[in-house]
Design a protein around this motif. Structure first.
Motif, mmCIF file in Angstrom:
data_model
loop_
_atom_site.group_PDB
_atom_site.id
_atom_site.type_symbol
_atom_site.label_atom_id
_atom_site.label_comp_id
_atom_site.label_asym_id
_atom_site.label_seq_id
_atom_site.Cartn_x
_atom_site.Cartn_y
_atom_site.Cartn_z
ATOM 1 N N LEU A 180 0.828 -1.196 0.000
ATOM 2 C CA LEU A 180 0.000 0.000 0.000
ATOM 3 C C LEU A 180 0.865 1.249 0.000
ATOM 4 O O LEU A 180 1.907 1.307 0.668
ATOM 5 N N GLN A 181 0.418 2.249 -0.725
ATOM 6 C CA GLN A 181 1.181 3.490 -0.826
ATOM 7 C C GLN A 181 0.993 4.339 0.428
ATOM 8 O O GLN A 181 -0.125 4.692 0.789
ATOM 9 N N PRO A 182 2.080 4.707 1.120
ATOM 10 C CA PRO A 182 1.963 5.553 2.305
ATOM 11 C C PRO A 182 1.836 7.025 1.919
ATOM 12 O O PRO A 182 2.387 7.459 0.898
ATOM 13 N N ASP A 183 1.113 7.781 2.726
ATOM 14 C CA ASP A 183 1.050 9.227 2.517
ATOM 15 C C ASP A 183 2.266 9.878 3.164
ATOM 16 O O ASP A 183 2.648 9.513 4.287
ATOM 17 N N PRO A 184 2.864 10.854 2.513
ATOM 18 C CA PRO A 184 3.975 11.568 3.160
ATOM 19 C C PRO A 184 3.438 12.416 4.306
ATOM 20 O O PRO A 184 2.366 13.022 4.182
ATOM 21 N N PRO A 185 4.120 12.486 5.432
ATOM 22 C CA PRO A 185 3.652 13.298 6.554
ATOM 23 C C PRO A 185 3.588 14.779 6.179
ATOM 24 O O PRO A 185 4.580 15.350 5.715
ATOM 25 N N ASP A 186 2.423 15.374 6.373
ATOM 26 C CA ASP A 186 2.241 16.798 6.062
ATOM 27 C C ASP A 186 2.752 17.607 7.245
ATOM 28 O O ASP A 186 2.018 17.912 8.182
ATOM 29 N N CYS A 187 4.034 17.950 7.200
ATOM 30 C CA CYS A 187 4.691 18.626 8.317
ATOM 31 C C CYS A 187 4.385 20.117 8.369
ATOM 32 O O CYS A 187 4.598 20.755 9.409
ATOM 33 N N VAL A 188 3.919 20.677 7.245
ATOM 34 C CA VAL A 188 3.656 22.119 7.166
ATOM 35 C C VAL A 188 2.229 22.297 6.640
ATOM 36 O O VAL A 188 2.016 22.656 5.476
ATOM 37 N N PRO A 189 1.212 22.060 7.479
ATOM 38 C CA PRO A 189 -0.161 22.036 6.988
ATOM 39 C C PRO A 189 -0.786 23.410 6.742
ATOM 40 O O PRO A 189 -1.752 23.515 5.978
ATOM 41 N N ARG A 194 3.433 27.248 4.730
ATOM 42 C CA ARG A 194 3.892 26.886 3.390
ATOM 43 C C ARG A 194 4.445 28.102 2.649
ATOM 44 O O ARG A 194 5.439 27.989 1.915
ATOM 45 N N ILE A 195 3.825 29.246 2.834
ATOM 46 C CA ILE A 195 4.357 30.470 2.240
ATOM 47 C C ILE A 195 5.749 30.754 2.790
ATOM 48 O O ILE A 195 6.696 31.058 2.040
#
Length: 260
Positions: A180-189, A194-195
């Motif tokens: 199964l494909q893992p989701d990358p951890p969204d460290c900067v939500p 992100r800006i």
């Protein structure tokens, strides 16, 4: 050869046995995960059900693998000491673990005859769950107008203090549907985060601040910072001042992506 989830884990463990103590991370993926997010011109020339493995370097690689390598190696004809070290470590591990197995190894600095990269390193890191690839399109209501902002990967443990080094494709290993494909951890939500990340990476990458967008468990040592802050053509000379390489070596180092 058809590989179950347990077979994939065995391949990962065998590579880690040779590379983890040198400061590398191993992340398996299906070729199809990578190909699915890219246009045909950028896809890997392998079937979607083939196994691939992404190799990352962590901050420990510099002291655990690179400095011992340049101390021992004959660097008379080297174009980039780090690239040659990575190639040595990865190719040695593949030869020891998978002798007689079809393994195509691509490095982050290699280009095709078309001048396109052999693989898109940050895309590969995202689709295998190793690091989140933050791009301009991930920011709502962008504040930059028509200005192009290049994307950057963030590792959940190392922030920006890591590098994507190689992609291994096992041409004879077919992965079954259990992987199964893992989701990358969204460290900067957040939009604001992100800006800040993209502006720090695009406008102020020399000050290293984008790498600390999340609290890292380890960062580059001061010696490693000094090395990568030095102009590429002067890096071999810097190694000599540290007591590495022979005085007669005329190698000129270069960092193909500007950020290591």
């Amino acid at each position: 050869m058809a590989a179950s989830t347990s077979n994939v884990e065995d391949i990962k463990l065998r590579l880690e046995e040779h590379l983890a103590n040198l400061g590398f991370e191993i992340h398996p993926l299906k070729v199809g995960w990578y190909n699915a997010v890219l246009p045909p011109s950028l896809r890997l020339g392998h079937r979607d059900d083939r196994l691939a493995v992404l190799v990352l370097s962590t901050p420990a690689m510099f002291e655990e693998a690179f400095l011992p390598f340049v101390e021992d190696a004959d660097c008379q004809s080297l174009s980039d000491p780090v690239d040659q070290c990575v190639r040595h470590c990865v190719s040695s591990a593949v030869a020891r673990c998978f002798a007689g197995t079809e393994v195509e190894v691509s490095y982050d600095y290699e280009l095709l005859p078309s001048r396109k990269p052999r693989f898109l390193a940050q895309t590969a890191a995202h689709v295998c769950g190793a690091a989140f690839y933050y791009q301009q399109a991930d920011v709502r209501e962008q504040p930059w107008g028509h200005k192009k902002m290049f994307g950057v990967c963030v590792h959940p443990r190392f922030g920006g203090w890591f590098a994507i080094r190689a992609l291994l494709v096992f041409g004879g290993v077919t992965v079954d549907s259990e992987m199964l494909q893992p989701d990358p951890p969204d460290c900067v939500p957040s939009r604001e985060g992100r800006i800040q990340l993209l502006e720090a990476f695009n406008l102020h990458w020399q000050d290293w601040s984008y790498r600390d967008v999340v609290p890292p468990v380890q960062v580059y040592s001061q010696r490693q910072k000094d090395y990568f802050s030095t102009r590429p053509a002067q890096r071999v000379a810097l190694l000599r001042t540290w007591g590495f390489l022979s005085r007669g070596s005329q190698a000129a180092a270069s960092c193909t992506e500007g950020v290591c």
